[in-house]
Write an enzyme that holds these catalytic residues in place. Structure first.
Site, PDB file in Angstrom:
ATOM      1  N   TYR A 133     -95.318  16.574 -28.720  1.00  0.00           N
ATOM      2  CA  TYR A 133     -95.968  17.668 -29.427  1.00  0.00           C
ATOM      3  C   TYR A 133     -95.112  18.926 -29.327  1.00  0.00           C
ATOM      4  O   TYR A 133     -95.495  19.935 -28.754  1.00  0.00           O
ATOM      5  CB  TYR A 133     -97.358  17.878 -28.815  1.00  0.00           C
ATOM      6  CG  TYR A 133     -98.260  18.842 -29.542  1.00  0.00           C
ATOM      7  CD1 TYR A 133     -98.167  19.035 -30.916  1.00  0.00           C
ATOM      8  CD2 TYR A 133     -99.218  19.558 -28.843  1.00  0.00           C
ATOM      9  CE1 TYR A 133     -99.003  19.915 -31.566  1.00  0.00           C
ATOM     10  CE2 TYR A 133    -100.074  20.439 -29.480  1.00  0.00           C
ATOM     11  CZ  TYR A 133     -99.957  20.618 -30.841  1.00  0.00           C
ATOM     12  OH  TYR A 133    -100.793  21.498 -31.492  1.00  0.00           O
ATOM     13  N   SER A 134     -93.883  18.817 -29.843  1.00  0.00           N
ATOM     14  CA  SER A 134     -92.951  19.942 -29.887  1.00  0.00           C
ATOM     15  C   SER A 134     -91.922  19.638 -30.964  1.00  0.00           C
ATOM     16  O   SER A 134     -91.903  18.550 -31.531  1.00  0.00           O
ATOM     17  CB  SER A 134     -92.279  20.150 -28.521  1.00  0.00           C
ATOM     18  OG  SER A 134     -91.627  18.972 -28.086  1.00  0.00           O
ATOM     19  N   LEU A 168     -84.463  15.695 -11.498  1.00  0.00           N
ATOM     20  CA  LEU A 168     -84.844  16.533 -12.635  1.00  0.00           C
ATOM     21  C   LEU A 168     -86.314  16.927 -12.522  1.00  0.00           C
ATOM     22  O   LEU A 168     -87.170  16.085 -12.239  1.00  0.00           O
ATOM     23  CB  LEU A 168     -84.604  15.792 -13.955  1.00  0.00           C
ATOM     24  CG  LEU A 168     -84.961  16.542 -15.250  1.00  0.00           C
ATOM     25  CD1 LEU A 168     -83.984  16.175 -16.370  1.00  0.00           C
ATOM     26  CD2 LEU A 168     -86.389  16.245 -15.723  1.00  0.00           C
ATOM     27  N   GLY A 172     -94.092  21.532 -17.506  1.00  0.00           N
ATOM     28  CA  GLY A 172     -94.905  21.371 -18.714  1.00  0.00           C
ATOM     29  C   GLY A 172     -94.519  20.082 -19.405  1.00  0.00           C
ATOM     30  O   GLY A 172     -94.050  20.099 -20.545  1.00  0.00           O
ATOM     31  N   CYS A 173     -94.719  18.960 -18.734  1.00  0.00           N
ATOM     32  CA  CYS A 173     -94.119  17.688 -19.167  1.00  0.00           C
ATOM     33  C   CYS A 173     -94.837  17.028 -20.343  1.00  0.00           C
ATOM     34  O   CYS A 173     -94.368  15.994 -20.842  1.00  0.00           O
ATOM     35  CB  CYS A 173     -94.065  16.713 -17.994  1.00  0.00           C
ATOM     36  SG  CYS A 173     -95.678  16.215 -17.353  1.00  0.00           S
ATOM     37  N   TRP A 175     -96.868  14.670 -22.609  1.00  0.00           N
ATOM     38  CA  TRP A 175     -97.220  13.265 -22.433  1.00  0.00           C
ATOM     39  C   TRP A 175     -96.062  12.435 -21.859  1.00  0.00           C
ATOM     40  O   TRP A 175     -96.077  11.216 -21.898  1.00  0.00           O
ATOM     41  CB  TRP A 175     -97.716  12.680 -23.747  1.00  0.00           C
ATOM     42  CG  TRP A 175     -99.121  13.121 -24.073  1.00  0.00           C
ATOM     43  CD1 TRP A 175    -100.280  12.573 -23.603  1.00  0.00           C
ATOM     44  CD2 TRP A 175     -99.513  14.188 -24.929  1.00  0.00           C
ATOM     45  NE1 TRP A 175    -101.363  13.248 -24.108  1.00  0.00           N
ATOM     46  CE2 TRP A 175    -100.923  14.245 -24.928  1.00  0.00           C
ATOM     47  CE3 TRP A 175     -98.814  15.123 -25.695  1.00  0.00           C
ATOM     48  CZ2 TRP A 175    -101.651  15.180 -25.656  1.00  0.00           C
ATOM     49  CZ3 TRP A 175     -99.532  16.057 -26.423  1.00  0.00           C
ATOM     50  CH2 TRP A 175    -100.924  16.085 -26.405  1.00  0.00           C
ATOM     51  N   THR A 194     -97.920  19.261 -15.117  1.00  0.00           N
ATOM     52  CA  THR A 194     -98.767  19.653 -16.238  1.00  0.00           C
ATOM     53  C   THR A 194    -100.099  20.151 -15.695  1.00  0.00           C
ATOM     54  O   THR A 194    -100.484  19.795 -14.569  1.00  0.00           O
ATOM     55  CB  THR A 194     -98.999  18.481 -17.205  1.00  0.00           C
ATOM     56  OG1 THR A 194     -99.892  18.903 -18.262  1.00  0.00           O
ATOM     57  CG2 THR A 194     -99.635  17.286 -16.512  1.00  0.00           C
ATOM     58  N   SER A 196    -102.773  19.689 -17.725  1.00  0.00           N
ATOM     59  CA  SER A 196    -103.702  18.900 -18.538  1.00  0.00           C
ATOM     60  C   SER A 196    -104.033  17.584 -17.848  1.00  0.00           C
ATOM     61  O   SER A 196    -103.143  16.767 -17.593  1.00  0.00           O
ATOM     62  CB  SER A 196    -103.083  18.618 -19.914  1.00  0.00           C
ATOM     63  OG  SER A 196    -103.802  17.606 -20.586  1.00  0.00           O
ATOM     64  N   CYS A 358     -98.126  27.652 -39.575  1.00  0.00           N
ATOM     65  CA  CYS A 358     -96.989  27.650 -38.654  1.00  0.00           C
ATOM     66  C   CYS A 358     -95.718  27.182 -39.352  1.00  0.00           C
ATOM     67  O   CYS A 358     -94.632  27.736 -39.126  1.00  0.00           O
ATOM     68  CB  CYS A 358     -97.289  26.781 -37.440  1.00  0.00           C
ATOM     69  SG  CYS A 358     -98.447  27.545 -36.278  1.00  0.00           S
TER      70      CYS A 358
END
Length: 392
Positions: A133-134, A168, A172-173, A175, A194, A196, A358
Site C-alpha cells: 500500500y505505497s 535490516l 512501518g513495515c 503487510w 507496525t 497495526s 490523490c
C-alpha cells in the site's frame, strides 16, 4: 440569491479549464470557453460558512453525501484546480480550519489503526497480491501493478547494496512484503515494526508460511521504543507522513540511532517540493494526524541528526499511476467491497474520491514521493561510486 452569487464566483475562479455547473434550482452555467472537462451538479447548496472554514472538507463531505455529483474525470478536475492560483485548493481564505492533531504514542496507534485496521479483507480486494500500500515502481509504462510493486521492493533493497547475513530494520513495515523480500531473496536478518494489529497478524502468518522464522521478526511496537538496538540497514516506506510535523526530527533521530556507523537507510515517502502541508479532508477521513513534509524539512532533519544524502529520487509519476491502478481495481471490484464492508454508499464514495483526488494531486505536482538514500556519516561511505549498482 447570495449563495448563488457566491458559488458563481467560486466556480468561475476555481479551475484552469472550462467546467459546467448545474445548480440546485436546475439552472446550468458554464465557466470558461470550450468543451467542459467535467460537469458538476449541485443537488443542494453547501453552507458558505463551511466552504470558508475549509473548502476541502466541505466539498469532500458534500460529494460523499451526494449533495454534489461529478460527471467526467475527478482527477483532471483536481489537476485543473491546482493549476489555478485562485482555486479553493490554493486560496488560503478557504483553509481556515484543520482537524486537531496529536502524535503521542497512544494517538499515533489510534490513527494508524483507524486506517489500516479497517480489515485485511478490504485491502486484499483492490491491492495487488503483495499487499503493498505505497507507491509502485513502473520500469515500463505497461507494467501491471503487481509487477510494479515487486520491482519497487527490488529497487529499494538494491539501493542499500546489501550484504548477506547483515541486519535490516523496516520502520512501518505494512503487510511485510519489503522485509520478507529482504530476508528471502537477500538473506538479511530483518525486524519489522507496525502499530497495526491486522498487519502484524498478517506478517506473522507470512513468516511461518514462507519458513522465515530464523530470519524475520515482526513487532507490534512504536518505532520510538526499540531501545539501543542497531542495524546495518533501515528502510521505511510511507511512514514519515504519519508522524506529524512536530515529530519529524525525532523520526530521523531514531533512524540515525538505529543505524550502525556508516549504516545505510532508504526512506521513501510523500513529500512536497513546495514545503510542508496538511489537507483537511484527508486528515479528517483518511489519514488522521497526517502531514506531508517539505523536501527541505526532511533534508535539514537528516543532516541535523548526523546523516547525509547519497541519492534522492522523485517517483511522482509512479505514484500517480499507482493510484490510478488502485482506483480501477477498487471500482472494478466494488461488489466484492460491498460484501466485505457493507453497502455503505458514503464509505464507497469516500474511498473512490480519495484515490482519484490523490492521483490528481500527484499529477499536478502538488505532492511528490521521494526516496532518500541516507548514510550515517559521510555520504555513501560504503556504497559504490556510481548508481550503476542499483540497476544490476
Amino acid at each position: 440569491m447570495f449563495e448563488k452569487t457566491f458559488y458563481k464566483q467560486f466556480f468561475k475562479h476555481g479551475f484552469n479549464d472550462p467546467i459546467q455547473v448545474t445548480y440546485w434550482d436546475g439552472k446550468t452555467e458554464q465557466y470558461g470557453e470550450g468543451a467542459p472537462i467535467a460537469k458538476i451538479k449541485m443537488n443542494e447548496p453547501v453552507p458558505i460558512k463551511d466552504i470558508r472554514n475549509n473548502a476541502s472538507i466541505a466539498l469532500g463531505e458534500a460529494y460523499m453525501d451526494k449533495r454534489i455529483e461529478v460527471s467526467g474525470s475527478i482527477e483532471d478536475l483536481i489537476v485543473s484546480a491546482y493549476q489555478k492560483s485562485t482555486s479553493f485548493i490554493r486560496d488560503h481564505r478557504f483553509i481556515k480550519f484543520l482537524p486537531k492533531q496529536s502524535h503521542s504514542e497512544k494517538e499515533s496507534k489510534k490513527d494508524i489503526q483507524s486506517h489500516y485496521d479497517i480489515g485485511n479483507d478490504f485491502y486484499k480486494i483492490w491491492l495487488d497480491p503483495t499487499m503493498t500500500y505505497s507507491c509502485a515502481y513502473f520500469e515500463k509504462p505497461d507494467d501491471d501493478i503487481y509487477t510494479a510493486q515487486k520491482q519497487k521492493m527490488q529497487h529499494i533493497i538494491k539501493k542499500l547494496n546489501p550484504k548477506p547475513n547483515r541486519t535490516l530494520l523496516d520502520i512501518g513495515c505494512g503487510w511485510g512484503t519489503l522485509m520478507l523480500t529482504a530476508a528471502k531473496e537477500f538473506n538479511l536478518k530483518v525486524v519489522g515494526v507496525t502499530l497495526s494489529q491486522e498487519q502484524c497478524d498478517y506478517v506473522n502468518k507470512q513468516i511461518k508460511a514462507q519458513g522465515l522464522e530464523n530470519l524475520a521478526e515482526v513487532r507490534l511496537e512504536d518505532y520510538r521504543n526499540l531501545g539501543d538496538e542497531q542495524f546495518d540497514y533501515v528502510t521505511s516506506v510511507g511512514m514519515f507522513e504519519h508522524v506529524g510535523k512536530e515529530n519529524l526530527d525525532e523520526y530521523f533521530k531514531c533512524v540515525s540511532k538505529y543505524l550502525k556507523p556508516h549504516g545505510v537507510a532508504l526512506i521513501h515517502g510523500i513529500t512536497r517540493q513546495q514545503g510542508g502541508a496538511y489537507n483537511g479532508w484527508i486528515n479528517k477521513y483518511i489519514f488522521p494526524g497526517g502531514y506531508v513534509p517539505g523536501m527541505n524539512e526532511n533534508l535539514q532533519h537528516i543532516v541535523d541528526n548526523g546523516m547525509q544524502i547519497y541519492d534522492l529520487e522523485s517517483l511522482r509519476r509512479h505514484y500517480q499511476k499507482t493510484l490510478e491502478c488502485w482506483d480501477v481495481n477498487f471500482n472494478n471490484k466494488i461488489e466484492d467491497v460491498k460484501k466485505v464492508m457493507g453497502d455503505d454508499e458514503r464509505f464507497l464514495r469516500m474511498w473512490d474520491l480519495y484515490l482519484k483526488t490523490c492521483a490528481g494531486a500527484f499529477k499536478a505536482g502538488n505532492v511528490d514521493v521521494m526516496q532518500y538514500l541516507i548514510s550515517k556519516g559521510p555520504s555513501g561511505q560504503e556504497l559504490p561510486l556510481t548508481r550503476n549498482y542499483m540497476y544490476k
